[in-house]
Design a protein around this motif. Structure first.
Motif, PDB file in Angstrom:
ATOM      1  N   VAL A  19      -3.533  -8.384   5.420  1.00  0.00           N
ATOM      2  CA  VAL A  19      -4.266  -6.532   5.149  1.00  0.00           C
ATOM      3  C   VAL A  19      -5.068  -6.033   6.585  1.00  0.00           C
ATOM      4  CG1 VAL A  19      -5.322  -7.629   3.253  1.00  0.00           C
ATOM      5  CG2 VAL A  19      -6.294  -8.531   5.302  1.00  0.00           C
ATOM      6  N   GLU A  20      -4.112  -5.783   7.688  1.00  0.00           N
ATOM      7  CA  GLU A  20      -4.277  -5.652   8.856  1.00  0.00           C
ATOM      8  C   GLU A  20      -3.248  -4.537   8.775  1.00  0.00           C
ATOM      9  OE1 GLU A  20      -4.336  -5.910  13.790  1.00  0.00           O
ATOM     10  OE2 GLU A  20      -4.269  -7.739  12.732  1.00  0.00           O
ATOM     11  N   ALA A  21      -3.475  -3.086   8.690  1.00  0.00           N
ATOM     12  CA  ALA A  21      -2.287  -1.841   8.912  1.00  0.00           C
ATOM     13  C   ALA A  21      -1.699  -1.933  10.009  1.00  0.00           C
ATOM     14  CB  ALA A  21      -3.078  -0.642   8.433  1.00  0.00           C
ATOM     15  N   PRO A  22      -0.530  -1.972  10.132  1.00  0.00           N
ATOM     16  CA  PRO A  22      -0.045  -2.727  10.941  1.00  0.00           C
ATOM     17  C   PRO A  22      -0.158  -0.931  12.221  1.00  0.00           C
ATOM     18  CG  PRO A  22       0.553  -3.331   9.611  1.00  0.00           C
ATOM     19  CD  PRO A  22       0.370  -2.517   8.719  1.00  0.00           C
ATOM     20  N   LEU A  23       0.454  -1.424  13.192  1.00  0.00           N
ATOM     21  CA  LEU A  23       1.497  -0.171  13.777  1.00  0.00           C
ATOM     22  C   LEU A  23       2.126   0.752  13.577  1.00  0.00           C
ATOM     23  CD1 LEU A  23       0.812   1.598  17.154  1.00  0.00           C
ATOM     24  CD2 LEU A  23       2.261  -0.183  17.731  1.00  0.00           C
ATOM     25  N   GLY A  24       1.646   1.625  13.683  1.00  0.00           N
ATOM     26  CA  GLY A  24       2.909   3.052  13.099  1.00  0.00           C
ATOM     27  C   GLY A  24       4.052   3.886  14.136  1.00  0.00           C
ATOM     28  N   SER A  25       4.815   4.682  13.377  1.00  0.00           N
ATOM     29  CA  SER A  25       5.207   5.796  14.463  1.00  0.00           C
ATOM     30  C   SER A  25       5.368   7.119  14.074  1.00  0.00           C
ATOM     31  CB  SER A  25       6.330   5.119  14.662  1.00  0.00           C
ATOM     32  OG  SER A  25       7.669   5.355  13.636  1.00  0.00           O
ATOM     33  N   GLY A  26       4.930   7.093  12.417  1.00  0.00           N
ATOM     34  CA  GLY A  26       5.235   8.133  11.855  1.00  0.00           C
ATOM     35  C   GLY A  26       4.228   9.113  11.722  1.00  0.00           C
ATOM     36  N   PRO A  27       3.919  10.792  10.851  1.00  0.00           N
ATOM     37  CA  PRO A  27       3.609  11.648  10.817  1.00  0.00           C
ATOM     38  C   PRO A  27       1.997  11.278  10.501  1.00  0.00           C
ATOM     39  CG  PRO A  27       4.541  11.192   9.036  1.00  0.00           C
ATOM     40  CD  PRO A  27       5.602  10.837   9.518  1.00  0.00           C
ATOM     41  N   TYR A  28       1.909   9.823   9.955  1.00  0.00           N
ATOM     42  CA  TYR A  28       0.310   9.505   9.216  1.00  0.00           C
ATOM     43  C   TYR A  28      -0.352   8.543  10.517  1.00  0.00           C
ATOM     44  CZ  TYR A  28       0.108  13.884   6.820  1.00  0.00           C
ATOM     45  OH  TYR A  28       0.341  14.953   5.840  1.00  0.00           O
ATOM     46  N   PRO A  51       9.004   5.557  -1.074  1.00  0.00           N
ATOM     47  CA  PRO A  51       8.693   6.813  -1.866  1.00  0.00           C
ATOM     48  C   PRO A  51       7.623   7.847  -1.261  1.00  0.00           C
ATOM     49  CG  PRO A  51       8.429   5.276  -3.864  1.00  0.00           C
ATOM     50  CD  PRO A  51       8.890   4.233  -2.712  1.00  0.00           C
ATOM     51  N   ARG A  52       6.601   7.148  -0.335  1.00  0.00           N
ATOM     52  CA  ARG A  52       5.160   7.935   0.105  1.00  0.00           C
ATOM     53  C   ARG A  52       5.941   7.476   1.498  1.00  0.00           C
ATOM     54  NH1 ARG A  52       2.534   6.212  -5.545  1.00  0.00           N
ATOM     55  NH2 ARG A  52       3.114   4.183  -4.829  1.00  0.00           N
ATOM     56  N   ARG A  53       6.836   7.158   2.144  1.00  0.00           N
ATOM     57  CA  ARG A  53       6.524   6.669   3.331  1.00  0.00           C
ATOM     58  C   ARG A  53       6.132   7.686   4.251  1.00  0.00           C
ATOM     59  NH1 ARG A  53      11.774   3.406   4.350  1.00  0.00           N
ATOM     60  NH2 ARG A  53      12.262   5.788   4.109  1.00  0.00           N
ATOM     61  N   LEU A  54       4.269   6.884   5.461  1.00  0.00           N
ATOM     62  CA  LEU A  54       4.264   8.611   5.844  1.00  0.00           C
ATOM     63  C   LEU A  54       3.772   8.048   7.274  1.00  0.00           C
ATOM     64  CD1 LEU A  54       1.281   9.059   3.789  1.00  0.00           C
ATOM     65  CD2 LEU A  54       3.361  10.758   3.877  1.00  0.00           C
ATOM     66  N   VAL A  55       3.602   6.357   7.250  1.00  0.00           N
ATOM     67  CA  VAL A  55       3.019   5.183   8.801  1.00  0.00           C
ATOM     68  C   VAL A  55       5.010   5.219   9.859  1.00  0.00           C
ATOM     69  CG1 VAL A  55       2.506   3.273   9.486  1.00  0.00           C
ATOM     70  CG2 VAL A  55       1.333   4.880   7.821  1.00  0.00           C
ATOM     71  N   TYR A  56       6.251   5.205   8.572  1.00  0.00           N
ATOM     72  CA  TYR A  56       7.363   4.577   9.800  1.00  0.00           C
ATOM     73  C   TYR A  56       8.090   5.626   9.959  1.00  0.00           C
ATOM     74  CZ  TYR A  56       4.818   0.199   9.221  1.00  0.00           C
ATOM     75  OH  TYR A  56       4.297  -0.949   9.585  1.00  0.00           O
ATOM     76  N   ASP A  57       9.096   5.563  10.850  1.00  0.00           N
ATOM     77  CA  ASP A  57       9.770   6.492  10.497  1.00  0.00           C
ATOM     78  C   ASP A  57      11.171   5.483  10.425  1.00  0.00           C
ATOM     79  OD1 ASP A  57       9.528   9.365  11.901  1.00  0.00           O
ATOM     80  OD2 ASP A  57       8.184   8.207  13.296  1.00  0.00           O
ATOM     81  N   THR A  58      12.458   6.450  10.198  1.00  0.00           N
ATOM     82  CA  THR A  58      14.226   5.534   9.899  1.00  0.00           C
ATOM     83  C   THR A  58      15.205   6.408  10.287  1.00  0.00           C
ATOM     84  OG1 THR A  58      14.207   7.088   7.864  1.00  0.00           O
ATOM     85  CG2 THR A  58      13.331   5.573   7.278  1.00  0.00           C
ATOM     86  N   LEU A  59      16.278   5.406  10.673  1.00  0.00           N
ATOM     87  CA  LEU A  59      16.786   6.437  11.622  1.00  0.00           C
ATOM     88  C   LEU A  59      17.293   7.434  10.848  1.00  0.00           C
ATOM     89  CD1 LEU A  59      18.672   2.738  12.185  1.00  0.00           C
ATOM     90  CD2 LEU A  59      17.842   4.468  14.396  1.00  0.00           C
ATOM     91  N   LEU A  60      17.738   7.008   9.713  1.00  0.00           N
ATOM     92  CA  LEU A  60      18.116   9.224   9.025  1.00  0.00           C
ATOM     93  C   LEU A  60      17.169   9.317   7.802  1.00  0.00           C
ATOM     94  CD1 LEU A  60      22.057   7.476   8.183  1.00  0.00           C
ATOM     95  CD2 LEU A  60      21.159   9.099   9.774  1.00  0.00           C
ATOM     96  N   GLU A  61      17.352  10.475   7.505  1.00  0.00           N
ATOM     97  CA  GLU A  61      16.176  11.270   6.624  1.00  0.00           C
ATOM     98  C   GLU A  61      16.929  12.326   5.245  1.00  0.00           C
ATOM     99  OE1 GLU A  61      12.807  12.547   4.546  1.00  0.00           O
ATOM    100  OE2 GLU A  61      13.230  11.017   5.971  1.00  0.00           O
ATOM    101  N   PRO A  62      17.328  11.748   4.024  1.00  0.00           N
ATOM    102  CA  PRO A  62      17.652  12.027   3.598  1.00  0.00           C
ATOM    103  C   PRO A  62      17.621  13.960   3.069  1.00  0.00           C
ATOM    104  CG  PRO A  62      16.420  11.194   2.396  1.00  0.00           C
ATOM    105  CD  PRO A  62      16.107  10.759   3.640  1.00  0.00           C
ATOM    106  N   ALA A  93       1.058  -1.470  -0.600  1.00  0.00           N
ATOM    107  CA  ALA A  93      -0.106   0.054   0.093  1.00  0.00           C
ATOM    108  C   ALA A  93       0.655   1.649   0.130  1.00  0.00           C
ATOM    109  CB  ALA A  93      -1.206  -0.717   0.809  1.00  0.00           C
ATOM    110  N   ALA A  94       0.679   2.211  -1.127  1.00  0.00           N
ATOM    111  CA  ALA A  94       1.018   3.498  -0.857  1.00  0.00           C
ATOM    112  C   ALA A  94       0.948   4.345   0.153  1.00  0.00           C
ATOM    113  CB  ALA A  94       0.679   4.816  -1.968  1.00  0.00           C
ATOM    114  N   GLY A  95       2.203   4.776   0.895  1.00  0.00           N
ATOM    115  CA  GLY A  95       2.673   5.628   2.224  1.00  0.00           C
ATOM    116  C   GLY A  95       3.101   4.112   2.529  1.00  0.00           C
TER     117      GLY A  95
END
Length: 618
Positions: free
Chosen positions: A212-221, A83-94, A77-79
């Protein structure tokens, strides 16, 4: 050389212990200094005070049936994708206004050991999942263990050099590279780019399967609504822990993000015109030239803009030859074929004049060759002078002459001379081997109809000199099979290098990759000069050394005529309803409409009012 900060180097290991006493920095970059210092508060291409409001509607061609991004199966799923990561965080950000710089996101500090032997991260203490549980080193350890055990081929290949990961200190992690593997400058950036997953959420679920169960996230959305395969609606998470950290401030401004999925591209275009979606990249030159003259465009409500980008554009689907085929081994034959391709006609007639002439594998970057070889290039090329085409030293590569009947006749005449020098001559209307009488034939394959259609000028000229051709665009999996196994004469592929291209180039052009089933050297280039120059790219420890190596390699590849370059993209074809504002910057790696634009209430009202007026006037 990997720079931790301007003038600051990472510490080395003490004894045999990696990551001992690490001196953390706020970001890392390859060969170039960081643009942003330790005290930066936000990226220059965002508005730190942007309002958090409104909705952006984005189209996706295709469907989805999975929210687990590490497994091979399913359509993600998009998000949840990179390229369109909305739900999770990463260690680094370009940073997209720098070629290769990354700054801390989940990690407040990062440090790289000598020769990329290890990478250490220190996590932010206030990072948390959407359920309020803190993000810890255990989550990071779990994520990388899961990816190495259950990850897709792409993920596991990306982590092939990783030996082990361990936690130490207070919220610190050490990633250790395997002994004996080649130095890889992309290693720290790859580690920093993966979404970190919640261990406690997956403790009673199978992370090795699609879901198809949306997992728990940490990101902005957070996902608010979904219709599997059709619609995804995300809402801003009001208590997002990372809202005001430097890499996120002024970003992720829309209250809602909606992805609509389409099975048909023309339906998607009409939905965009009908104000069902807001922003797209137009991917087809014909559509770019012909589809955007409707009333809302003329009224200034809908925008069509070609946005320049600072990314390496490279070459757009160049033709390449299978060098394992005996009749294509001779460089004179390949030069003749290059002369018979009319890019100017192709671009004008088929692509509506959109593309720039392709003249470099590193087009739109300082890695591209230009003019005559410089001093550093010559130092790399001179030892191979008797094994490279003389024009590498004397001419700047360009497209063959075109634009008029005389020029094309001259190209045709020279092509026939080259064929004859290589042992081929027209006899009884067919191009034949002078000694054996064998006819010269070419079998083209392509990933799509467009890949075959772009060969029209070449095929037309080949017909004129008696070369019989066939062309087919099989189903994608069949095209991949035939590309990997060499069941073709001519083919085409998208080549867009990164600013850290070394290992990528080895996969595309290195001799070893020509004999690997899953390598991407489908042209079967086996050239010691190319191998040496790629090694120089990998070993470069200054930007100037990198540029010298890529430019020298560029010249050698082009003047050997392994490829017919065709065109290169001049920018990003952006089409959108004028409801948004931005900090306009044309020196970015991408157009950040999803994460750096914001809703402009006044513009949105103008669009709404304007559409009512247009409807009333019909």
């Amino acid at each position: 050389m990997l720079i931790a900060a301007a003038g600051a180097w990472s510490t080395c290991a003490l004894g045999d212990q990696p990551c001992a006493d690490p001196r953390y920095e706020h970001g890392i970059s390859h060969l170039r200094p960081l643009k942003y210092d330790r005290d930066f508060t936000h990226f220059a291409y965002v508005n730190p005070d942007a309002p958090k409001a409104g909705e952006v509607r984005i189209s996706v061609l295709g469907t989805f049936d999975n929210y687990n991004g590490i497994v091979e199966k399913g359509r993600l799923a998009a998000g949840y994708d990179i390229p369109r990561r909305l739900v999770y965080d990463t260690l680094l950000e370009p940073a997209i206004d720098e070629p290769v710089s990354h700054y801390g996101r989940l990690a407040e500090g990062v440090v790289v050991g000598p020769d990329f032997e290890w990478v250490a991260f220190r996590l932010r203490s206030d990072a948390a999942w959407h359920d309020g549980v803190p993000i810890t080193v255990e989550d990071v350890l779990f994520t990388f263990e899961a990816m190495r055990e259950h990850g897709s081929v792409v993920i596991r290949t990306s982590l092939a050099d990783l030996d082990r990961v361990f936690a130490f200190g207070e919220g610190e992690l050490c990633f250790v590279r395997k002994e004996g593997v080649e130095t890889n400058p992309t290693f720290p950036f790859t580690l920093g780019s993966f979404s970190i997953l919640p261990q406690h959420y997956w403790s009673d679920r199978d992370i090795g399967k699609t879901t198809v169960e949306a997992p728990l996230g940490s990101g902005p959305y957070r996902l608010a609504r979904a219709e599997i395969g059709r619609v995804l609606v995300y809402e801003r998470f009001g208590d997002y822990w990372g809202r005001d950290i430097p890499v996120n401030r002024g970003r992720y401004n829309f209250q809602r993000v909606k992805f609509d999925h389409f099975a048909d591209e023309q339906v998607m275009i009409e939905a965009h015109k009908g104000n069902v979606i807001d922003i797209r990249e137009e991917g087809v030159s014909k559509n770019w030239a012909t589809q955007y003259d409707f009333p809302a465009v003329k009224a200034g409500l809908f925008k069509r803009e070609l946005r320049p980008l600072a990314r390496v554009e490279g070459l757009w689907w160049p033709i390449f030859w299978n060098l394992d085929k005996p009749h294509l081994k001779d460089m004179r034959v390949r030069e003749a074929l290059w002369l018979l391709y009319d890019f100017a006609w192709t671009n004008r007639v088929l692509f509506y004049g959109f593309y720039k002439p392709g003249v470099s594998f590193f087009q739109n970057s300082p890695m591209a060759h230009h003019g005559m070889p410089g001093e550093k290039e010559l130092a790399l090329l001179e030892p191979w002078r008797d094994q490279v085409p003389p024009r590498v030293f004397t001419e700047e590569f360009g497209q063959p002459p075109s634009g008029g009947p005389g020029s094309r006749r001259q190209n045709l005449r020279r092509a026939l001379e080259l064929f004859e020098e290589a042992g081929w001559r027209i006899r009884d209307g067919r191009m034949r081997n002078i000694e054996t009488g064998e006819p010269f034939t070419l079998d083209f394959i392509g990933v799509s109809y467009y890949s075959i259609r772009q060969n029209l000028s070449l095929v037309g000229n080949l017909d004129r000199i008696g070369v019989e051709t066939t062309g087919v665009s099989p189903e994608v999996s069949q095209w991949l099979y035939r590309s990997r196994t060499g069941k073709f004469d001519g083919n085409s592929v998208r080549l867009g290098p990164t600013f850290t291209p070394g290992l990528q180039l080895r996969n595309w052009f290195g001799s070893a990759a020509a004999d690997h089933d899953y390598g991407q050297n489908w042209a079967r280039v086996r050239n010691p000069v190319v191998d040496s120059l790629i090694q120089s790219v990998i070993e470069a420890d200054t930007a100037e050394d990198l540029y010298a190596a890529t430019r020298a390699l560029d010249r050698v590849l082009l003047w050997n005529f392994y490829f017919i370059p065709l065109g290169s993209q001049p920018g990003f074809r952006l089409v959108y309803w004028d409801k948004f504002s931005e900090e306009r910057n044309d020196a970015l790696m991408r157009v950040p409409y999803l994460d750096a634009w914001w809703w402009d209430e006044a513009k949105a009202r103008r669009v709404e009012t304007g559409l009512r007026e247009l409807a009333a006037g019909e």
